[in-house]
Design a protein around this motif. Structure first.
Motif, PDB file in Angstrom:
ATOM      1  N   LYS A 230      97.642 -26.492  20.342  1.00  0.00           N
ATOM      2  CA  LYS A 230      98.936 -25.826  20.368  1.00  0.00           C
ATOM      3  C   LYS A 230     100.038 -26.540  21.298  1.00  0.00           C
ATOM      4  N   ASN A 231      99.411 -26.569  22.540  1.00  0.00           N
ATOM      5  CA  ASN A 231     100.248 -27.270  23.571  1.00  0.00           C
ATOM      6  C   ASN A 231     100.543 -28.604  23.642  1.00  0.00           C
ATOM      7  N   ILE A 232      99.553 -29.340  22.822  1.00  0.00           N
ATOM      8  CA  ILE A 232      99.887 -30.914  22.659  1.00  0.00           C
ATOM      9  C   ILE A 232     100.998 -31.212  21.857  1.00  0.00           C
ATOM     10  N   LYS A 233     101.018 -29.837  20.815  1.00  0.00           N
ATOM     11  CA  LYS A 233     102.250 -30.005  19.771  1.00  0.00           C
ATOM     12  C   LYS A 233     103.610 -29.673  20.452  1.00  0.00           C
ATOM     13  N   LEU A 234     103.376 -28.860  21.427  1.00  0.00           N
ATOM     14  CA  LEU A 234     104.688 -28.610  22.289  1.00  0.00           C
ATOM     15  C   LEU A 234     105.344 -29.784  22.930  1.00  0.00           C
ATOM     16  N   VAL A 235     104.395 -30.400  23.418  1.00  0.00           N
ATOM     17  CA  VAL A 235     104.654 -31.676  24.219  1.00  0.00           C
ATOM     18  C   VAL A 235     105.133 -32.747  23.323  1.00  0.00           C
ATOM     19  N   GLU A 236     104.586 -32.733  22.069  1.00  0.00           N
ATOM     20  CA  GLU A 236     105.035 -33.829  21.138  1.00  0.00           C
ATOM     21  C   GLU A 236     106.517 -33.388  20.888  1.00  0.00           C
ATOM     22  N   ALA A 237     106.778 -32.199  20.608  1.00  0.00           N
ATOM     23  CA  ALA A 237     108.019 -31.431  20.110  1.00  0.00           C
ATOM     24  C   ALA A 237     108.968 -31.922  21.257  1.00  0.00           C
ATOM     25  N   VAL A 238     108.816 -31.928  22.257  1.00  0.00           N
ATOM     26  CA  VAL A 238     109.718 -32.257  23.454  1.00  0.00           C
ATOM     27  C   VAL A 238     110.160 -33.811  23.685  1.00  0.00           C
ATOM     28  N   TYR A 239     109.081 -34.809  23.398  1.00  0.00           N
ATOM     29  CA  TYR A 239     109.136 -36.191  23.264  1.00  0.00           C
ATOM     30  C   TYR A 239     110.214 -36.240  21.878  1.00  0.00           C
ATOM     31  N   ALA A 240     109.800 -35.680  20.754  1.00  0.00           N
ATOM     32  CA  ALA A 240     110.684 -35.970  19.524  1.00  0.00           C
ATOM     33  C   ALA A 240     112.087 -35.470  19.640  1.00  0.00           C
ATOM     34  N   ASP A 241     112.389 -34.337  20.439  1.00  0.00           N
ATOM     35  CA  ASP A 241     113.744 -34.005  20.847  1.00  0.00           C
ATOM     36  C   ASP A 241     114.313 -35.183  21.667  1.00  0.00           C
ATOM     37  N   ALA A 242     113.771 -35.523  22.573  1.00  0.00           N
ATOM     38  CA  ALA A 242     114.314 -36.662  23.519  1.00  0.00           C
ATOM     39  C   ALA A 242     114.853 -37.816  22.714  1.00  0.00           C
ATOM     40  N   LEU A 243     113.908 -38.178  21.558  1.00  0.00           N
ATOM     41  CA  LEU A 243     114.109 -39.509  20.888  1.00  0.00           C
ATOM     42  C   LEU A 243     115.129 -39.352  19.724  1.00  0.00           C
ATOM     43  N   LYS A 244     115.805 -38.045  19.737  1.00  0.00           N
ATOM     44  CA  LYS A 244     116.720 -38.009  18.738  1.00  0.00           C
ATOM     45  C   LYS A 244     118.015 -38.754  18.804  1.00  0.00           C
TER      46      LYS A 244
END
Length: 244
Positions: A230-244
Motif C-alpha cells: 500500500k505504501n509503495i502505491k502512496l509513493v507512486e501517487a506522489v510522483y504521479a502528481d508531481a509529473l502532472k
C-alpha cells in the motif's frame, strides 16, 4: 532552516517524510505543510504473521524458559543492550520463568561495547537467562517464537513485531512513538526510564490475554499503516502528481 536550503527541500514539488516526527522539523524549517506527505516505511505483511507461531524455532535451537522476550538490533550503544541487561536483572527479581533473547550481530568497530554488555550480564550473574543469537536471516520465524518484543531505540523491528502480532514495549524515540499505540498495541515509555520498561515486561508476562489482545491490535494497525504494498502505491501517487 539551513538544512532545508542545503538539501534544496524548498525547491521540491513534494517531500516525503517517513513519520509525523520527521515532518515537523521540515515544516518548522519553512516548507509548507501541504508539500510534505507522510508515508511510513512498510513491512512485507505476508512474510510476518500468526501463521508462523507454531514453528517455535528458538526453542529448537536453545534451552529456554517458559516465556521469551526479545530485543532486536545490532549490538551497539544506540540500541542500548547494556541498559536492557539492567532491565532484565530487575525483571528476574519478580520472576524467573523467562528467557531474554538479544538478537543481532556485533558491529566490528563496536566489539568493546559487546564486551561491556557481556560484563553487565556477568555482574548481575544472569547468564542462564540471556541468549545472544547473533545475526539471523529468519526474522519472521524468530519473532514468531517470542512472547513480546522490547525496543529501546528506533528501527524497523517495531513494524515487524506488530506484523507478527506481538505486543511491543518501546520508548518515545523516533517513529516508534507513532507506531506504538500506547496501551493498545503495547506500551510507549520515557526513553530513560528502565524501571518503567521492567514493570511493563512483568505486566505483560502476567497476562497472556493482554499479550494476545495487544498483538492482534498491533497486526491490525500494521495492516492499516505499514503494508509495504500500500505504501509503495502512496509513493507512486506522489510522483504521479508531481509529473502532472
Amino acid at each position: 532552516p539551513e538544512r532545508i536550503h542545503k538539501y534544496l527541500f524548498h525547491k521540491f514539488h513534494k517531500v516525503i517524510a517517513i513519520s509525523e516526527r520527521t515532518k515537523k522539523p521540515l515544516v518548522l524549517g519553512g516548507i509548507p505543510s501541504e508539500k510534505v506527505e507522510v508515508i511510513y516505511n512498510g513491512v512485507d505483511l505476508p512474510r510476518f504473521g500468526p501463521n508462523l507461531r507454531n514453528d517455535d524455532i528458538l526453542r529448537r535451537e536453545y534451552p529456554l524458559h517458559k516465556h521469551l522476550v526479545g530485543l532486536v538490533g545490532r549490538i551497539e550503544p544506540f540500541k542500548r543492550q547494556r541498559e536492557f541487561v539492567h532491565i532484565i536483572a530487575e525483571v528476574l527479581q519478580a520472576r524467573q520463568d523467562v528467557s531474554f533473547l538479544i538478537i543481532g550481530d556485533t558491529v566490528e568497530n563496536r566489539s568493546g561495547y559487546f564486551r561491556e554488555v557481556q560484563k553487565a550480564v556477568e555482574e548481575h550473574n544472569i547468564g542462564n537467562y540471556i541468549t545472544f543469537t547473533g545475526y539471523r536471516r529468519d526474522m519472521p520465524e524468530v519473532l514468531a517464537s517470542l512472547d513480546l518484543v522490547v525496543t529501546l531505540s528506533a528501527g524497523g523491528v517495531v513494524m515487524e513485531a506488530m506484523a507478527s502480532s506481538l505486543p511491543v514495549i518501546g520508548t518515545d524515540l523516533g517513529s516508534a512513538s507513532e507506531m506504538i499505540d500506547d496501551g493498545v498495541t503495547g506500551f510507549l515509555l520515557p526513553q530513560d526510564d528502565n524501571h518503567a520498561v521492567s514493570e511493563a515486561i512483568i505486566r505483560l508476562l502476567r497476562s497472556k490475554n493482554t499479550r494476545d489482545e495487544m498483538g492482534k491490535a498491533g497486526r491490525k494497525r500494521a495492516e492499516r499503516l505499514l503494508d509495504v504494498r500500500k505504501n509503495i502505491k502512496l509513493v507512486e501517487a506522489v510522483y504521479a502528481d508531481a509529473l502532472k
